[in-house]
Write an enzyme that holds these catalytic residues in place. Structure first.
Site, mmCIF file in Angstrom:
data_model
loop_
_atom_site.group_PDB
_atom_site.id
_atom_site.type_symbol
_atom_site.label_atom_id
_atom_site.label_comp_id
_atom_site.label_asym_id
_atom_site.label_seq_id
_atom_site.Cartn_x
_atom_site.Cartn_y
_atom_site.Cartn_z
ATOM 1 N N ARG A 19 -0.527 -0.672 -8.660
ATOM 2 C CA ARG A 19 -1.937 -0.381 -8.391
ATOM 3 C C ARG A 19 -2.060 1.136 -8.386
ATOM 4 N NH1 ARG A 19 -3.238 -0.992 -2.599
ATOM 5 N NH2 ARG A 19 -3.223 -3.219 -2.956
ATOM 6 N N ASP A 41 0.849 -1.203 0.000
ATOM 7 C CA ASP A 41 0.000 0.000 0.000
ATOM 8 C C ASP A 41 0.878 1.243 0.000
ATOM 9 O OD1 ASP A 41 -2.178 -1.643 0.248
ATOM 10 O OD2 ASP A 41 -2.767 -0.960 2.242
HETATM 11 P P1 FDA Z 1 -14.005 8.806 -6.350
HETATM 12 O O1 FDA Z 1 -13.732 9.236 -4.966
HETATM 13 O O2 FDA Z 1 -14.123 9.829 -7.407
HETATM 14 O O3 FDA Z 1 -15.292 7.887 -6.325
HETATM 15 C C1 FDA Z 1 -16.005 7.476 -7.476
HETATM 16 C C2 FDA Z 1 -17.360 6.974 -7.015
HETATM 17 O O4 FDA Z 1 -17.180 5.784 -6.228
HETATM 18 C C3 FDA Z 1 -18.090 7.945 -6.074
HETATM 19 O O5 FDA Z 1 -18.864 8.845 -6.788
HETATM 20 C C4 FDA Z 1 -18.914 7.001 -5.228
HETATM 21 O O6 FDA Z 1 -20.069 6.604 -5.929
HETATM 22 C C5 FDA Z 1 -18.033 5.786 -5.101
HETATM 23 N N1 FDA Z 1 -17.225 5.865 -3.877
HETATM 24 C C6 FDA Z 1 -15.889 6.173 -3.775
HETATM 25 N N2 FDA Z 1 -15.487 6.108 -2.509
HETATM 26 C C7 FDA Z 1 -16.561 5.770 -1.777
HETATM 27 C C8 FDA Z 1 -16.776 5.529 -0.397
HETATM 28 N N3 FDA Z 1 -15.797 5.649 0.507
HETATM 29 N N4 FDA Z 1 -18.030 5.202 0.003
HETATM 30 C C9 FDA Z 1 -19.033 5.061 -0.873
HETATM 31 N N5 FDA Z 1 -18.892 5.266 -2.212
HETATM 32 C C10 FDA Z 1 -17.679 5.602 -2.653
HETATM 33 N N6 FDA Z 1 -5.348 5.051 -1.308
HETATM 34 C C11 FDA Z 1 -4.091 5.307 -0.897
HETATM 35 O O7 FDA Z 1 -3.737 6.472 -0.664
HETATM 36 N N7 FDA Z 1 -3.191 4.278 -0.737
HETATM 37 C C12 FDA Z 1 -3.528 2.977 -1.017
HETATM 38 O O8 FDA Z 1 -2.691 2.070 -0.861
HETATM 39 C C13 FDA Z 1 -4.839 2.706 -1.485
HETATM 40 N N8 FDA Z 1 -5.228 1.438 -1.808
HETATM 41 C C14 FDA Z 1 -6.443 1.241 -2.396
HETATM 42 C C15 FDA Z 1 -6.775 -0.019 -2.898
HETATM 43 C C16 FDA Z 1 -7.984 -0.203 -3.565
HETATM 44 C C17 FDA Z 1 -8.325 -1.558 -4.114
HETATM 45 C C18 FDA Z 1 -8.895 0.885 -3.716
HETATM 46 C C19 FDA Z 1 -10.203 0.719 -4.432
HETATM 47 C C20 FDA Z 1 -8.579 2.113 -3.210
HETATM 48 C C21 FDA Z 1 -7.364 2.308 -2.541
HETATM 49 N N9 FDA Z 1 -7.037 3.565 -2.033
HETATM 50 C C22 FDA Z 1 -5.742 3.782 -1.603
HETATM 51 C C23 FDA Z 1 -8.066 4.639 -1.903
HETATM 52 C C24 FDA Z 1 -8.049 5.605 -3.072
HETATM 53 O O9 FDA Z 1 -6.905 6.402 -3.045
HETATM 54 C C25 FDA Z 1 -9.278 6.518 -3.050
HETATM 55 O O10 FDA Z 1 -9.238 7.308 -1.885
HETATM 56 C C26 FDA Z 1 -10.617 5.794 -3.084
HETATM 57 O O11 FDA Z 1 -10.584 4.694 -3.946
HETATM 58 C C27 FDA Z 1 -11.749 6.758 -3.539
HETATM 59 O O12 FDA Z 1 -11.492 7.257 -4.799
HETATM 60 P P2 FDA Z 1 -12.100 6.646 -6.157
HETATM 61 O O13 FDA Z 1 -10.946 6.374 -7.079
HETATM 62 O O14 FDA Z 1 -12.939 5.474 -5.886
HETATM 63 O O15 FDA Z 1 -12.868 7.822 -6.864
#
Ligand code: FDA
Length: 312
Positions: A183, A133
């Site tokens: 990732r 991570d």
């Molecule tokens: P965005 O925030 O734009 O979300 C897109 C849509 O997804 C939203 O409109 C909503 O519908 C849905 N959604 C997103 N988050 C949600 C929530 N919490 N609750 C409900 N709905 C939600 N970060 C990091 O700094 N270090 C790491 O090692 C990791 N590792 C990691 C692994 C995996 C498998 C994932 C999916 C994510 C991470 N992250 C992470 C977290 C990442 O940086 C980020 O904060 C979250 O994924 C939210 O951003 P999105 O890319 O989903 O887009």
């Protein structure tokens, strides 16, 4: 308003006083259940069974960051070795993802390297994979350095990079000669504008640019294959990356989609049905407070859900 809420929730995530007290409330424990099937690894493995039946892979991470004593890292490493055995015993197609500061990165990077080497070697032995991570920016350089050294002996390993950091495009260039597994995520911490993009448009544009650079490098250099995972729930970004892959002559398996347990579940099943490799990251453990606060910060509407748990 949303941005203010995000900053407040991220501040909550770092506050020790709240970390001590909030998890004691039953409504908080009920609320976190939306994103975490349980505090122990058995609950996490059980949650993977229906996913596997739908062709969705799983990945496991024990929550908790920043050890106070280096000796604790030994216990964390032993825990992950045991999890790998349990993955095999339960017939689950699972991988693991570790947090470097949970293995002592901020205390002694050499000890952390020894632990991740041991865990990764066992993961490779049992046909699994180990991911690292990415935590706050203060540990970014040390984490990338850790990955570079780990890759000297352990190829079945990957690292997370964050598209909100301005340095990430350069980090990708730096890692490409290794044939890295990346990732790509947007980034979950509160970082200043001097080192991070702050607007959604910039973070998304950098996400697409970095994903495109990785896809192109993988296609043009089959001798040093790149493995790309998109760790995002942003289906628009996934679609646009898929379009880009198709324009490069690559198929739907050119990258993997990774989402968190409990978030956009219907999309996880839909993407798997549409032929994308999909993996769900399942978190567990008792130290869920800062991680849960970051989940609330990503979507402040989740706070309403948490508050609704006050009503029995
Ligand atoms: P965005 O925030 O734009 O979300 C897109 C849509 O997804 C939203 O409109 C909503 O519908 C849905 N959604 C997103 N988050 C949600 C929530 N919490 N609750 C409900 N709905 C939600 N970060 C990091 O700094 N270090 C790491 O090692 C990791 N590792 C990691 C692994 C995996 C498998 C994932 C999916 C994510 C991470 N992250 C992470 C977290 C990442 O940086 C980020 O904060 C979250 O994924 C939210 O951003 P999105 O890319 O989903 O887009």
């Amino acid at each position: 308003m949303t941005s203010l809420m995000r900053h407040v929730l991220l501040w909550f995530s770092r506050n020790d006083w709240l970390r001590e007290r909030l998890p004691r409330f039953r409504f908080m424990r009920r609320a976190v259940g939306r994103f975490m099937p349980g505090e122990d690894v058995d609950a996490a493995l059980a949650a993977a069974v229906p996913l596997q039946e739908a062709g969705i892979g799983s990945m496991y991470t024990r929550l908790g960051e920043h050890l106070t004593h280096l000796d604790e890292a030994e216990g964390v490493a032993a825990h992950y070795l045991d999890v790998l055995d349990r993955i095999v015993a339960s017939g689950i197609r699972g991988e693991i993802s570790v947090k470097p500061t949970q293995l002592g990165l901020d205390l002694d990077p050499e000890t952390t390297l020894r632990h991740v080497e041991r865990i990764a070697a066992r993961a490779a032995e049992v046909g699994s994979y180990m991911w690292i991570d990415m935590e706050g920016s203060a540990w970014c350089e040390a984490t990338i350095r850790l990955y570079e050294r780990l890759r000297e002996t352990q190829p079945r390993t990957g690292v997370c990079l964050q598209s909100y950091l301005r340095r990430t495009a350069a980090d990708v260039e730096r890692l490409l000669p290794l044939g890295p597994s990346i990732r790509l995520v947007k980034g979950a911490y509160d970082e200043p504008a001097s080192i991070a993009f702050r607007s959604r448009a910039e973070v998304d544009a950098n996400f697409l640019a970095v994903a495109a650079a990785l896809l192109r490098a993988g296609r043009d250099h089959p001798d040093r294959p790149v493995r790309l995972s998109l760790g995002t729930h942003d289906v628009g970004l996934i679609d646009r990356t898929a379009e880009h892959a198709a324009a490069l002559g690559l198929g739907r398996d050119a990258f993997r989609v990774e989402m968190l347990f409990g978030i956009r579940v219907a999309e996880q099943y839909r993407l798997a049905r549409d032929g994308f490799p999909v993996t769900t990251l399942i978190a567990y453990g008792t130290a869920w407070y800062p991680w849960y606060m970051r989940r609330l910060a990503e979507r402040p509407a989740n706070v309403l859900f948490a508050l609704r748990q006050l009503v029995p």
